[in-house]
Motif scaffolding. Structure first.
Motif, short mmCIF file in Angstrom:
data_model
loop_
_atom_site.label_atom_id
_atom_site.label_comp_id
_atom_site.label_asym_id
_atom_site.label_seq_id
_atom_site.Cartn_x
_atom_site.Cartn_y
_atom_site.Cartn_z
N UNK A 86 0.81 -1.21 0.00
CA UNK A 86 0.00 0.00 0.00
C UNK A 86 0.85 1.26 0.00
N UNK A 87 2.05 1.19 0.56
CA UNK A 87 2.98 2.31 0.43
C UNK A 87 3.41 2.46 -1.02
N UNK A 88 3.62 1.34 -1.69
CA UNK A 88 3.97 1.37 -3.11
C UNK A 88 2.84 2.00 -3.94
N UNK A 89 1.60 1.66 -3.63
CA UNK A 89 0.46 2.29 -4.31
C UNK A 89 0.42 3.80 -4.05
N UNK A 90 0.70 4.19 -2.82
CA UNK A 90 0.69 5.62 -2.49
C UNK A 90 1.78 6.37 -3.25
N UNK A 91 2.96 5.79 -3.32
CA UNK A 91 4.06 6.43 -4.06
C UNK A 91 3.70 6.54 -5.53
#
Length: 114
Positions: A86-91
């Motif tokens: 989900x951090x990857x999606x946010x980035x």
């Protein structure tokens, strides 16, 4: 259970908590930065007043829709995988937001919030 296993569990929980805090502080910029610039964004992208209001409302709406889904995701994935993906999606949402028109602007905001 031996002391090493217990301390490893506590250490793992502390690391998870620290990772969670780091993610929260990093996401704050993505959530907060568009609102003070909303007038400029509205002018540059040719958004109507209704569309700019929708853009300001979108993060809260997506968080409300995602809240009932999160327990299922938590059962399906480990906390470390949740933070990573989900951090990857946010980035991706932050970096893809500029230059993709109004649809990409809204879509990337959804990616950022999820």
């Amino acid at each position: 259970m031996d002391k090493a296993g217990t301390s490893g569990g506590i250490r793992g929980k502390m690391l998870l908590f620290v990772a969670f805090l780091i993610v929260c502080f990093n996401l704050r910029t993505g959530f907060d930065s568009p609102d003070p610039l909303l007038g400029t964004i509205e002018r540059d992208m040719g958004l109507s007043l209704e569309n700019s209001g929708l853009f300001a409302l979108l993060p809260v709406f997506v968080l409300g829709v995602a809240a009932p889904i999160s327990p299922r995701v938590a059962r399906w994935m480990t906390p470390w995988k949740i933070i990573f993906w989900f951090q990857l999606l946010a980035v991706a949402g932050i970096f893809l937001r500029p230059g993709h028109g109004v649809e990409g602007f809204y879509g990337c905001m959804v990616l950022l919030v999820v």
